[in-house]
Design an enzyme around this catalytic site. Structure first.
Site, PDB file in Angstrom:
ATOM      1  N   ASP A  62       0.905  -1.295   0.043  1.00 41.69           N
ATOM      2  CA  ASP A  62      -0.037   0.023   0.043  1.00 41.69           C
ATOM      3  C   ASP A  62       1.000   1.171   0.009  1.00 41.69           C
ATOM      4  OD1 ASP A  62      -3.095  -1.033   0.446  1.00 41.69           O
ATOM      5  OD2 ASP A  62      -1.617  -2.394   1.619  1.00 41.69           O
ATOM      6  N   GLU A  94     -13.254  -4.655  -0.981  1.00 39.15           N
ATOM      7  CA  GLU A  94     -12.961  -4.611   0.474  1.00 39.15           C
ATOM      8  C   GLU A  94     -14.159  -4.912   1.087  1.00 39.15           C
ATOM      9  OE1 GLU A  94     -11.798  -0.379   0.384  1.00 39.15           O
ATOM     10  OE2 GLU A  94     -10.072  -0.699  -0.793  1.00 39.15           O
TER      11      GLU A  94
END
Lengths: 210, 264
Positions: free
Chosen positions: B21, B140
């Site tokens: 990330d 997600e």
């Protein structure tokens, strides 16, 4: 120019920069060519490609590559089709109907089967690494690797009527598919050598040095 | 294409994927996708994972602000030039042009989340133009009840109200090539994957699945593969904080029967 430089055909929508960079790290330069005449004079030509068979084939015809590739192959130029590029080398593609391919190797690009040998569903696209059995092809063999695993990402595969054209195979869902096909100086690989780590880079090096 | 698929056995060949990330050019890591902490330069970490035999690299733009976009594209490009395994990139992809720019920067596959939820037809347009194999749907998932999960967006910050199961079924019919399923509940906890979520997802579609969120020990990988037929396992925390090396993860899972790329 000459033997240290490859032509990479820009088929649109494909990631040619990664291929260009992979050639660079094994010591070869490359030119991105958009029209057939720009490929003239180079001894190695690479045909990458992703996406739609009919769209990329139409683009190749439009830019004069269908006739040009046949001509330069007759003159002894080494041509390598990668992924969709391999599928374009054969006689026809069966993707939403029938599209005539380059016809440099006898065969057809057809959808991957949706079940494994036991009848269980197979995950498609086939995305991941698979071991390539090289058979008799020297380009796929190398003393430095016990196993040659390459990265695949595809929903179609090539079947050929010429058993002698099969240069390498891989297994998925218990079935055997063609990883590489070859007819003289024309070769196609279903895997992505530019994304297959050292094994892939080594294969590109072999292709360029032949 | 919402068919029932059998659950897997642990001995299939799976991909070990390093998930990075990224904020600007910096690798960050949080818990439940929040509380982000700086780790180091993303390009260097990606290169090191490649050298150590990772099967694939996953970059997610954690901020995806317009201001930092150019910097992120540059990071993708510098990474792609030095890793020779597949690179999947996601975060902040809104349009066909965003998608194309990432491919041009060296991404092999591009992951979408909120833009696809806002306009599912975008998935179909992308698959037609660039091929299914380059279109990854990022989900997600946050638990919303027994056997129920809600799809979140913007790095777990926003709710969509969309049920994960019905969303996957719709997306699968639009030509998506792969699913990246992140459990927001398990992410960063090192307590193992959300096995029920991964089992559900792998059973409703015949697409390849990457499982993300919760990996804290090699045991978690064999636990996951015993329950769900996933093709890729995303690991972040374990690698970024050097809790396990790539070879330790491979060796640990191998003792439980997990098969990896031999040359990795």
């Amino acid at each position: 120019m000459g033997n240290r430089t490859a032509a990479i055909i820009d088929t649109g929508a494909s990631n040619i920069f990664n291929l260009q960079r992979a050639l660079e790290v094994v010591g070869f330069s490359s030119l991105i060519v958009r029209d057939a005449e720009d490929a003239v004079g180079l001894h190695k030509v690479l045909l990458p490609g992703v996406g739609s068979y009919s769209a990329v084939m139409a683009r190749l015809v439009d830019r004069g590559f269908d006739l040009c590739l046949r001509e330069i192959v007759d003159q002894g130029v080494h041509l390598l089709g990668i992924c969709l590029g391999m599928q374009l080398l054969v006689s026809e593609g069966h993707e939403n109907g029938l599209t005539t391919g380059l016809g440099l190797i006898s065969g057809r690009a057809v959808p991957m089967p949706t079940t494994d040998t036991k009848g269980a569903p197979l995950r498609i696209p086939h995305i991941g690494w698979a071991e390539v059995s090289a058979g008799k092809d020297d380009l796929l063999k190398d003393a430095s690797f016990d196993t040659r695993e390459m990265y695949f990402a595809h929903s179609f595969h090539v079947v050929t009527d010429e058993p002698s054209a099969v240069a390498g195979t891989f297994q998925y869902g218990g079935r055997t598919f063609n990883a590489a096909i070859r007819n003289g100086n024309v070769m196609g690989v279903q895997f992505h050598p530019e994304r297959s780590g050292d094994c892939g880079l080594d294969f590109l090096d072999n292709f360029m040095r032949q | 294409m919402c068919a029932l698929v059998k659950s897997g056995d642990v001995t299939r060949n799976v991909r070990l994927i390093a998930r990075l990330d990224v904020k600007g050019s910096t690798l960050i890591k949080g818990i439940h996708l929040e509380g982000l902490r700086k780790v180091g330069p993303a390009v260097d970490y990606a290169r090191q994972y490649y050298m150590n035999g990772i099967d694939e690299i996953l970059f997610m733009d954690a901020v995806a602000s317009l201001y930092r976009r150019e910097l992120f594209l540059d990071v993708v490009q510098r990474t792609a030039q030095n890793v020779f395994v597949p690179l999947t990139v996601g975060g902040g992809v809104r349009t066909v042009s965003d998608f194309e720019r990432l491919l041009e920067s060296g991404a092999d596959k591009v992951a979408l989340n909120s833009a696809a939820l806002n306009r599912p037809a975008l998935l179909e347009e992308l698959a037609t133009r660039f091929g299914s194999q380059s279109v990854v749907l990022s989900i997600e998932a946050a638990r919303a009840g027994t056997q129920k999960w809600e799809a979140l967006t913007d790095h777990g910050r926003e709710r969509s109200g969309r049920d994960v199961k019905s969303w996957i079924c719709q997306a699968a019919s639009l030509g998506v090539g792969e699913l990246l399923v992140t459990s927001v509940d398990c992410e960063g906890t090192r307590q193992g994957f959300d096995l029920e979520l991964m089992k559900m997802v792998t059973e409703i579609v015949n697409l390849p699945i990457i499982a993300s969120g919760g990996m804290g020990a090699p045991q978690h990988i064999s636990d996951l593969l015993g329950e769900a037929e996933v093709g890729g396992i995303a690991v972040a925390d374990s690698l970024h904080f050097d809790r396990f090396s790539i070879s330790e993860i491979r060796a640990g899972a191998e003792t439980m029967g997990v098969k990896w790329r031999k040359s990795g």
